[in-house]
Design a protein around this motif. Structure first.
Motif, PDB file in Angstrom:
ATOM      1  N   ARG A  60       6.139 -12.588  -0.050  1.00  0.00           N
ATOM      2  CA  ARG A  60       5.217 -11.459   0.155  1.00  0.00           C
ATOM      3  C   ARG A  60       5.730 -10.506   1.233  1.00  0.00           C
ATOM      4  O   ARG A  60       5.244  -9.385   1.344  1.00  0.00           O
ATOM      5  CB  ARG A  60       3.812 -11.976   0.528  1.00  0.00           C
ATOM      6  CG  ARG A  60       3.170 -12.824  -0.557  1.00  0.00           C
ATOM      7  CD  ARG A  60       1.647 -12.854  -0.434  1.00  0.00           C
ATOM      8  NE  ARG A  60       1.040 -11.597  -0.846  1.00  0.00           N
ATOM      9  CZ  ARG A  60       0.768 -11.279  -2.117  1.00  0.00           C
ATOM     10  NH1 ARG A  60       1.090 -12.102  -3.089  1.00  0.00           N
ATOM     11  NH2 ARG A  60       0.203 -10.129  -2.412  1.00  0.00           N
ATOM     12  N   PHE A  63       6.821  -7.439  -0.346  1.00  0.00           N
ATOM     13  CA  PHE A  63       5.848  -6.673  -1.124  1.00  0.00           C
ATOM     14  C   PHE A  63       5.412  -5.424  -0.342  1.00  0.00           C
ATOM     15  O   PHE A  63       5.545  -5.363   0.881  1.00  0.00           O
ATOM     16  CB  PHE A  63       4.635  -7.552  -1.451  1.00  0.00           C
ATOM     17  CG  PHE A  63       4.916  -8.617  -2.501  1.00  0.00           C
ATOM     18  CD1 PHE A  63       6.165  -8.732  -3.096  1.00  0.00           C
ATOM     19  CD2 PHE A  63       3.902  -9.501  -2.904  1.00  0.00           C
ATOM     20  CE1 PHE A  63       6.413  -9.704  -4.068  1.00  0.00           C
ATOM     21  CE2 PHE A  63       4.146 -10.468  -3.867  1.00  0.00           C
ATOM     22  CZ  PHE A  63       5.406 -10.577  -4.440  1.00  0.00           C
ATOM     23  N   GLU A  65       2.650  -4.499   0.771  1.00  0.00           N
ATOM     24  CA  GLU A  65       1.693  -4.730   1.876  1.00  0.00           C
ATOM     25  C   GLU A  65       2.422  -4.976   3.210  1.00  0.00           C
ATOM     26  O   GLU A  65       1.855  -4.769   4.270  1.00  0.00           O
ATOM     27  CB  GLU A  65       0.797  -5.942   1.524  1.00  0.00           C
ATOM     28  CG  GLU A  65       1.560  -7.255   1.463  1.00  0.00           C
ATOM     29  CD  GLU A  65       0.896  -8.308   0.576  1.00  0.00           C
ATOM     30  OE1 GLU A  65       0.331  -7.928  -0.462  1.00  0.00           O
ATOM     31  OE2 GLU A  65       0.958  -9.498   0.923  1.00  0.00           O
ATOM     32  N   VAL A 144       7.846  -6.262  -6.441  1.00  0.00           N
ATOM     33  CA  VAL A 144       6.503  -6.680  -6.880  1.00  0.00           C
ATOM     34  C   VAL A 144       6.360  -6.515  -8.401  1.00  0.00           C
ATOM     35  O   VAL A 144       5.657  -7.282  -9.064  1.00  0.00           O
ATOM     36  CB  VAL A 144       5.406  -5.920  -6.082  1.00  0.00           C
ATOM     37  CG1 VAL A 144       5.179  -4.514  -6.615  1.00  0.00           C
ATOM     38  CG2 VAL A 144       4.094  -6.704  -6.061  1.00  0.00           C
ATOM     39  N   SER A 149       3.467  -9.699  -9.473  1.00  0.00           N
ATOM     40  CA  SER A 149       2.339  -9.949  -8.568  1.00  0.00           C
ATOM     41  C   SER A 149       1.598  -8.644  -8.293  1.00  0.00           C
ATOM     42  O   SER A 149       2.005  -7.567  -8.735  1.00  0.00           O
ATOM     43  CB  SER A 149       2.845 -10.518  -7.245  1.00  0.00           C
ATOM     44  OG  SER A 149       3.628 -11.654  -7.471  1.00  0.00           O
ATOM     45  N   SER A 150       0.548  -8.779  -7.547  1.00  0.00           N
ATOM     46  CA  SER A 150      -0.164  -7.565  -7.142  1.00  0.00           C
ATOM     47  C   SER A 150      -0.088  -7.440  -5.621  1.00  0.00           C
ATOM     48  O   SER A 150      -0.070  -8.455  -4.911  1.00  0.00           O
ATOM     49  CB  SER A 150      -1.618  -7.606  -7.595  1.00  0.00           C
ATOM     50  OG  SER A 150      -2.270  -8.669  -6.948  1.00  0.00           O
ATOM     51  N   SER A 151      -0.042  -6.232  -5.143  1.00  0.00           N
ATOM     52  CA  SER A 151       0.033  -5.985  -3.696  1.00  0.00           C
ATOM     53  C   SER A 151      -0.477  -4.585  -3.436  1.00  0.00           C
ATOM     54  O   SER A 151      -0.360  -3.705  -4.295  1.00  0.00           O
ATOM     55  CB  SER A 151       1.472  -6.121  -3.212  1.00  0.00           C
ATOM     56  OG  SER A 151       1.557  -5.819  -1.848  1.00  0.00           O
ATOM     57  N   SER A 152      -1.027  -4.394  -2.246  1.00  0.00           N
ATOM     58  CA  SER A 152      -1.536  -3.051  -1.927  1.00  0.00           C
ATOM     59  C   SER A 152      -0.591  -2.361  -0.942  1.00  0.00           C
ATOM     60  O   SER A 152       0.052  -3.026  -0.122  1.00  0.00           O
ATOM     61  CB  SER A 152      -2.930  -3.165  -1.310  1.00  0.00           C
ATOM     62  OG  SER A 152      -2.869  -3.977  -0.163  1.00  0.00           O
ATOM     63  N   SER A 237       1.311  -9.881   6.403  1.00  0.00           N
ATOM     64  CA  SER A 237       0.041 -10.217   5.742  1.00  0.00           C
ATOM     65  C   SER A 237      -0.196 -11.729   5.689  1.00  0.00           C
ATOM     66  O   SER A 237      -1.217 -12.170   5.203  1.00  0.00           O
ATOM     67  CB  SER A 237       0.040  -9.642   4.323  1.00  0.00           C
ATOM     68  OG  SER A 237       1.114 -10.211   3.603  1.00  0.00           O
TER      69      SER A 237
END
Lengths: 280, 313
Positions: A60, A63, A65, A144, A149-152, A237
């Motif tokens: 992550r 990613f 975020e 990503v 995956s999902s990430s903001s 994160s």
């Protein structure tokens, strides 16, 4: 000052070293941060299996975020080294080629000449920072997407603050290199001195003697330690138990870096204005 | 009406941190519109002086006015074009781009670049990188850079240094042309021929001090001017006769040739006396004292004084 800025801009633009330095920084960010780390976490080698942070969490870092802390941590190491070299090349080369005397017999005074050089270095630092953020954002998007995956993305204000922090720490290292270039009047001495300070003075001694109280008090006022302190305002994160707690907080880091930036600029100006060019 | 000076110094001195006194109490006056030759042997202090006049070095003592301003001030630099020592430019840039950089620093239009390149005959090579240039091309680019501002005062330090004979002749012609429009040129050199052919007035510097100043003719006159050369035999008899006619210091014998420091109008009278005394006169001519003789006379170390003898009279 604007005339000097335009002249320095032309010199930087036409110099291969400018593009090579920026290219190394960006290539490092792409290849040794995003590509390599993504490959490692995807292949899950045996050494990573017992890690405190599982690979599924570790990835992550790549990613969107975690865009800001990832870029800032790269800037603190290879970014710092690149900017020291870049700043040193910008000033020391003028002595190596003796072009400083050709410049100083044109119209602007010494203060205007140096102010133009500082502004050009500042513009280059902003552009390199922008490029680093853009390249990292693109890499994060690709990672990503591949991972599914999902990430903001960070909020706009967070992005702006992160960008400011990146510009500030890169500017301090560039100013350090430029100051050494003026002080030593030698590209090799300026680059060598700057890199030895960074990697031996701050990184090695800092990690070896971090436990000693006296050393710790000194470390709190070094630029690299304060850059790390500033970076700590931008958290990953996820929690990384292996990470060392910063010696200073973000506010201390911000103020100290600003003081360093001002000090390097003022000291360079004092030396540049007072010192004879050539002879004796 | 008072004489105006493009360069004026009073008691200008420079002592380096190493303790070396490179320039000592220099009073220099370069008149507006003239080509002034700054002559001196290597290490005499020429370049140090030019560096002070360009604002690159701070004087240890004394004052200077250059193109109406303090050396190194924007008002002085606006009227000054200079090439001090070796032309220094960015090796990775072309000649034209180097001039673009300097034009930006000087705040002059880039439209000046092509005319100055043409003036120094560098238009054809201007697109090539500076690092590929020969010494002559570098010198010419240095002059082009100095001309960018169309300055009223040009300072050129050894402009023919490293040039081949053809390049030297071209540079000399260029310098002569540069004085047009009332421009002042201050030219340093250790090449006597160059100064003699190019300059209106000459200042001779030795060991950091100005030892003589004037036109080439004035310097010659000050150092003895013209001489009468006589070859007569037998030499010993000729010497006795000449020394009886003239003061001993006016008669010098070198390689069988007498050099008489007298008014050349006395040549006929000298000839008559020598012939009347039965001497054979095979050569009689007037010789101009060369600038080289003058230069050596002005800059040579004085001969060591004989040490007093113990118990002497």
């Amino acid at each position: 000052m604007i005339a000097s800025l335009r002249a320095d801009g032309l010199k930087m633009r036409k110099r291969w070293a400018t593009w090579i330095m920026a290219g190394i920084f960006l290539a490092w960010l792409v290849l040794l941060v995003y590509v390599l780390l993504f490959y490692i976490v995807k292949s899950q080698p045996a050494s990573l299996r017992g890690s405190e942070v599982p690979a599924a969490v570790l990835k992550r870092q790549l990613f969107p975020e975690n865009l800001i802390p990832t870029v800032l941590s790269t800037a603190a190491s290879i970014g710092a080294a690149i900017m020291i070299i870049y700043g040193a090349l910008g000033t020391a080369s003028e002595y190596g080629w003796s072009t400083v005397q050709t410049i100083l017999i044109q119209k602007p005074g010494r203060t205007a000449v140096l102010a133009g050089k500082w502004l050009a270095l500042g513009v280059a630092t902003v552009l390199i920072s922008l490029a680093a953020m853009a390249v990292a954002a693109l890499c994060a998007y690709v990672v990503v997407s591949i991972d599914g995956s999902s990430s903001s993305w960070p909020a706009a204000t967070e992005l702006a603050k992160g960008f400011g922090a990146l510009v500030l720490q890169l500017a301090v290292w560039a100013a350090f290199g430029a100051f050494l270039g003026i002080a030593f009047r030698s590209t090799a001495a300026a680059i060598g001195g700057g890199l030895v300070y960074l990697f031996v003075g701050e990184v090695l001694l800092g990690s070896l003697f971090r436990g000693a109280t006296v050393i710790k008090d000194v470390l709190k006022y070094l630029p690299g330690i304060n850059a790390t302190g500033l970076d700590s305002a931008f958290h990953l994160s996820y929690r990384n138990p292996g990470a060392q707690a910063p010696l200073v907080d973000a506010t201390h880091g911000l103020i100290t870096l600003l003081v360093y930036l001002a000090a390097f600029i003022i000291l360079s100006l004092v030396i540049f204005r007072q010192r004879d060019v050539g002879g004796g | 009406m008072g004489q105006s000076f493009a360069v004026e110094t009073h008691g200008l001195s420079k002592r380096y941190a190493t303790g070396v006194l490179a320039v000592s109490n220099l009073d220099l006056r370069v008149r507006t519109g003239e080509v002034y030759g700054f002559l001196g042997p290597n290490g005499a202090g020429k370049t140090t002086t030019l560096r002070m006049l360009s604002g690159l070095l701070r004087p240890s003592a004394g004052t200077a006015t250059v193109a109406g301003g303090v050396p190194g001030s924007p008002s002085s630099l606006a009227q000054l074009g200079a090439m001090v020592e070796t032309p220094a430019f960015y090796p990775y840039l072309s000649g034209r781009d180097n001039l673009r950089v300097m034009a930006r620093y000087a705040g002059v239009s880039t439209s000046r670049i092509e005319p100055v390149l043409t003036q120094v005959d560098m238009s054809d090579r201007a697109r090539h990188k500076f690092k590929t240039y020969s010494t002559g091309m570098k010198q010419r680019l240095g002059v082009a850079s100095a001309l960018l501002k169309d300055p009223q005062l040009l300072i050129l330090d050894e402009p023919t240094s490293g040039l081949d004979p053809q390049g030297t002749v071209e540079m000399r012609e260029l310098i002569k042309n540069l004085r047009s429009g009332g421009r002042t040129v201050l030219l340093s050199s250790h090449l006597l021929n160059e100064v003699e052919l190019t300059c209106d007035r000459v200042g001779v510097i030795a060991k950091g001090s100005l030892v003589a100043e004037g036109t080439v003719e004035e310097l010659r006159a000050r150092s003895g001017g013209r001489a009468l050369l006589v070859r007569a035999s037998p030499t010993d008899q000729a010497r006795r006769l000449l020394e009886s006619l003239l003061k001993p210091e006016q008669v010098q014998l070198r390689d069988g040739l007498f050099s008489l420091t007298i008014d050349p109008s006395q040549a006929a009278a000298i000839n008559r006396r020598l012939v009347a005394d039965g001497l054979d006169v095979s050569e009689l001519r007037v010789a101009e004292q060369s600038l080289e003789d003058v230069f050596l006379q002005l800059t040579e170390k004085p001969p060591p004084q004989p040490s007093p003898q113990v118990g002497g009279n």
